[in-house]
Structures are given as structure tokens and as C-alpha cells.
Scaffold this active site. Sequence first.
Site, mmCIF file in Angstrom:
data_model
loop_
_atom_site.group_PDB
_atom_site.id
_atom_site.type_symbol
_atom_site.label_atom_id
_atom_site.label_comp_id
_atom_site.label_asym_id
_atom_site.label_seq_id
_atom_site.Cartn_x
_atom_site.Cartn_y
_atom_site.Cartn_z
ATOM 1 C CG HIS A 1 50.982 16.030 -56.635
ATOM 2 N ND1 HIS A 1 51.065 14.932 -55.821
ATOM 3 C CD2 HIS A 1 51.776 16.986 -56.065
ATOM 4 C CE1 HIS A 1 51.895 15.197 -54.809
ATOM 5 N NE2 HIS A 1 52.329 16.438 -54.935
ATOM 6 C CG HIS B 1 57.384 16.221 -55.414
ATOM 7 N ND1 HIS B 1 56.473 15.541 -56.191
ATOM 8 C CD2 HIS B 1 56.670 16.761 -54.390
ATOM 9 C CE1 HIS B 1 55.275 15.654 -55.665
ATOM 10 N NE2 HIS B 1 55.365 16.379 -54.557
ATOM 11 C CG ASP C 1 54.606 19.918 -54.203
ATOM 12 O OD1 ASP C 1 53.778 19.172 -54.752
ATOM 13 O OD2 ASP C 1 55.278 19.585 -53.201
ATOM 14 C CG HIS D 1 51.950 23.067 -50.403
ATOM 15 N ND1 HIS D 1 51.940 23.009 -51.775
ATOM 16 C CD2 HIS D 1 52.257 21.818 -49.976
ATOM 17 C CE1 HIS D 1 52.215 21.774 -52.152
ATOM 18 N NE2 HIS D 1 52.426 21.032 -51.090
HETATM 19 ZN ZN ZN Z 1 53.731 17.372 -53.716
#
Ligand code: ZN
Length: 302
Positions: free
Chosen positions: A76, A232, A236, A259
Site C-alpha cells: 500500500h 483495492h 495492490d 501478490h
Molecule cells: Zn492490499
Amino acid sequence: MLQTTIANTASAEGVGLHTGVFGHIRLVPAPADAGIVFRRVDLDNFAIEAEGHNVARVSYATSLMKQGVLLSTTEHLLAAIYSYGIDNIYIDIDSIEVPILDGSAEPFLQMLEQAGIRKLRRRRRYLKVLRPLEVVEGDRRIGIYPAEEFRVRCYVDFPHPLVGQQEVEMLVSPQTFRHLLARARTFCFERDIEPLRSMGLIRGGSLENAIVLTSDGVMNGPLRFPDEFGRHKALDLIGDLALAGLPLLARVEAHKAGHALHTQLVSRLLADRSLWTVTTGEFAPPEAKIEAPSLAPVAAAD
Ligand SMILES: [Zn+2]
């Protein structure tokens, strides 16, 4: 286009989402070509560059590791720094995890806005993608493609009445990041809380720093956007793409990625030198294109 850093320092403190460890961060101006560098002030200022080769284990957050020194949940803060156009910055931190604050990037963006931008006397370098690269895992995929600007498209699909299919497509700039993504908070499903806790994760998680989705609604509403979840995930994605180490000239499309796929894409991209080049501004950035007509020579009255 000149490289940038911040004009003044800015600080924040809070718990880490996964470790629950309380820590302090301080953003500090850095010289040209320093890049984005974390410094563990609790470990003699040990430096960990925010670059692909320092990516460590990646599951519910992105962690960096260098010579056994770990730093968790960087995404973030990095999303805010990268989108805001800061090339060089030291992030001094006295713990193992970046504070989660309210679960979004807005507090980090506010820190940067308070600190202000300072231009450095060195040309900005961009990582310009020349050839496409895709990473696929089952029905999850991510690709990076040549472009003259930095764009992202992020698609998510969670079987939940409040989420479902959401998609964000945007040119990444300080303005679009501020208006479209910065306020979007991290989220988790209520049914995942106990399993995550038993894995030693989300020890710092609370209703103040994450949206918790129940089976048919949200425990701690209201949402900041109807599609806060998709936004969001795009946040990311940008935070993980910052690990390219330079501003990107590329279009990135993520389809149900996370991720692990984001950082795999960055690592594979950096590892294959035929996919990209570093350019310092022979190309016309979007702002220059808009101004171009007024710079054209006036036709001679012949
Ligand atoms: Zn996040």
C-alpha cells in the site's frame, strides 16, 4: 522529465496487519538514482531496496527480504509512492512490517502530499516494455504489454453478493490514484479469519483496518465505493509493480491475480533483458504531447 524525491520528511505509526507489531515509519528525501529504499533503523539502518530481486515469500501480502532481514506488507505504501511519481525516497522503519493504518493507501498519500515533491537535477529513467510477457496459473493470469504510458486493468471475481465481478481500468497518475484507488481498503472474508489467525496472520487485523465480509454482507460498513474490492486489488497491483524499480511505460492486465502472480511477473520481466529497455525521455510524455501544438514553429508568412 526530472527525477523526484520528497521535499520534507513525514511520519506515521501503527500496527502491522499480519504481525500485529507496532512500528513507526518516516519518509525521508533521497538523492537521484537512490530509488525507493526501506531502511530498518532498528537494525543499523540496514537497507532493503524495493526491487524485484528482494521479493521474499508472498501470500496475503508482499514481503521483501535481503540477507535474512524481512520487511512485510509493502504494497500500500509503495502504491502511493509509485503513483505519486516519487523516484527516490528512504522509508525509515523500526519494525518488521509497514503499519496498515486504515487499510488503504490514503494515509500514505497524505504523508506524501504533506512532504511535497522536490525535483532533482537528473533525468528520470523509465522502464519501457518492448515485448509482451504473460504469467498464467489456471484461471488466474497477468500480462504486461508495450505502451507509451503506465496503464493498469484489474479484474476480480469473488463469489459474494457484494463483490462478484469488478473491473478497474486506468491510466496511473497522481490524480487518478487519488480519486479512484487511494481510499479503497483491504478486505477479508469472515470465514477466513480463524484459518488466517491459526497461520499466524492478521494478528493486527481489526474492524478499523479491514473490511470484513460476512456470508451476505459487510460487518463494518459503509463501503467507501460500491466496488471498493476491485479498486483495492488494483491498488495492490500498482504497489507490487513498483518493484520494477523504475516507472513503467507499459500496460498491465491482471485477471483474478494476486501478490504471487504480480511479483512473478515483475521478477520474470526484470530477468529477461530482451523484454524492456531503460529510456530517459526521448519519448514524448503525455503532458508534452498536449503542449506540442503550441511549441510548433509558427509558419513563415511567405
Ligand atoms: Zn492490499
